[in-house]
Design an enzyme around this catalytic site. Sequence first.
Site, mmCIF file in Angstrom:
data_model
loop_
_atom_site.group_PDB
_atom_site.id
_atom_site.type_symbol
_atom_site.label_atom_id
_atom_site.label_comp_id
_atom_site.label_asym_id
_atom_site.label_seq_id
_atom_site.Cartn_x
_atom_site.Cartn_y
_atom_site.Cartn_z
ATOM 1 N N GLU A 293 0.866 -1.178 0.000
ATOM 2 C CA GLU A 293 0.000 0.000 0.000
ATOM 3 C C GLU A 293 0.909 1.236 0.000
ATOM 4 O OE1 GLU A 293 -3.296 0.573 -0.450
ATOM 5 O OE2 GLU A 293 -2.403 2.569 -0.424
ATOM 6 N N SER A 294 0.887 1.941 -1.122
ATOM 7 C CA SER A 294 1.868 3.028 -1.285
ATOM 8 C C SER A 294 1.702 4.134 -0.240
ATOM 9 C CB SER A 294 1.776 3.608 -2.693
ATOM 10 O OG SER A 294 0.471 4.087 -2.947
ATOM 11 N N CYS B 112 4.126 -2.603 -8.504
ATOM 12 C CA CYS B 112 2.804 -2.173 -8.037
ATOM 13 C C CYS B 112 2.910 -0.949 -7.111
ATOM 14 C CB CYS B 112 2.083 -3.366 -7.410
ATOM 15 S SG CYS B 112 0.316 -3.157 -7.451
ATOM 16 N N ARG C 18 -3.337 5.474 -9.293
ATOM 17 C CA ARG C 18 -3.574 4.401 -8.304
ATOM 18 C C ARG C 18 -4.896 3.703 -8.589
ATOM 19 N NH1 ARG C 18 -4.559 6.075 -2.827
ATOM 20 N NH2 ARG C 18 -4.249 3.978 -2.070
ATOM 21 N N ARG D 101 -5.168 -4.749 -7.457
ATOM 22 C CA ARG D 101 -5.477 -3.318 -7.219
ATOM 23 C C ARG D 101 -4.384 -2.451 -7.861
ATOM 24 N NH1 ARG D 101 -4.970 -1.794 -2.272
ATOM 25 N NH2 ARG D 101 -3.852 -3.656 -1.651
ATOM 26 N N HIS E 23 2.630 -7.909 -10.468
ATOM 27 C CA HIS E 23 3.480 -8.558 -9.456
ATOM 28 C C HIS E 23 4.300 -9.690 -10.084
ATOM 29 C CE1 HIS E 23 1.903 -6.913 -5.577
ATOM 30 N NE2 HIS E 23 0.920 -6.545 -6.389
ATOM 31 N N GLU F 19 6.770 -11.175 -8.988
ATOM 32 C CA GLU F 19 7.327 -12.096 -7.978
ATOM 33 C C GLU F 19 6.411 -13.292 -7.712
ATOM 34 O OE1 GLU F 19 5.954 -9.236 -7.454
ATOM 35 O OE2 GLU F 19 4.761 -9.264 -5.623
HETATM 36 N N1 GLN Z 1 -3.403 -0.014 -4.640
HETATM 37 C C1 GLN Z 1 -2.149 -0.085 -3.952
HETATM 38 C C2 GLN Z 1 -1.580 1.289 -3.700
HETATM 39 O O1 GLN Z 1 -2.148 2.248 -3.995
HETATM 40 C C3 GLN Z 1 -1.158 -0.913 -4.720
HETATM 41 C C4 GLN Z 1 -1.581 -2.375 -4.725
HETATM 42 C C5 GLN Z 1 -0.448 -3.338 -4.786
HETATM 43 O O2 GLN Z 1 0.719 -3.014 -4.546
HETATM 44 N N2 GLN Z 1 -0.781 -4.578 -5.024
HETATM 45 O O3 GLN Z 1 -0.497 1.408 -3.193
#
Ligand code: GLN
Length: 204
Positions: free
Chosen positions: A52-53, A83, A112, A142, A177, A179
């Site tokens: 989650e950024s 991400c 985002r 997401r 992702h 990974e």
């Molecule tokens: N939606 C997340 C964000 O805003 C990112 C999602 C993720 O890293 N899988 O940071």
Amino acid sequence: MSKKPLKIGVLAMQGAFEEHIQILDSMGIETIEVRLKDQLADIDGLIIPGGESTTMGKMLNRYDLLEALREKGNSGFPMFGTCAGMIMMSKKVEDGLPGQPLLELMDITTIRNAFGRQIESFEADLDVSEIGERPFHGVFIRAPIIKCVNGTVDVLARFENNIVAVRQDNLLATSFHPEIAGDSRFHEYFVNIVEKWKEMHGKD
Ligand code: GLN
């Protein structure tokens, strides 16, 4: 004199850092979970994972890592953001929180949660000629997209016209992702960048 092996740091504030460590382990690459500024002196490249950024940005501020990482990235040090990590590396973000801290390293604008709430997560095969002919299986959770790129940014992959993977010099970023795709080609591509950088700048 024998050369020191590569060591790649994985930022371990929160999010999907363990999966990056596992894939690098399986490639025989030495890794370290990075939580403290001092550890940056000891690594040859850094992965910023998904998560989650907004939370990651707050934690980087709290641990006094935001400015240190920005300096590293601006000096040509190899970094790979996936991400949320890609959002952290972008110069601008749309639909971020007001004042959301970013590293502002790559000339990209990210959006985002760009695929909206309905399609939160999905998987898609992507053409990424830089890593080979076989499509790469992208897992999007997401996920952000890259709205626009400037300067010396190379677009590596698109999904339905949206930019989802980019490289700018030694900085690499993906919306998805890699990974958890069971395919190490993106990590190999990054390790290659790190090896070249180390040959030129690493202390040994
Ligand atoms: N939606 C997340 C964000 O805003 C990112 C999602 C993720 O890293 N899988 O940071």
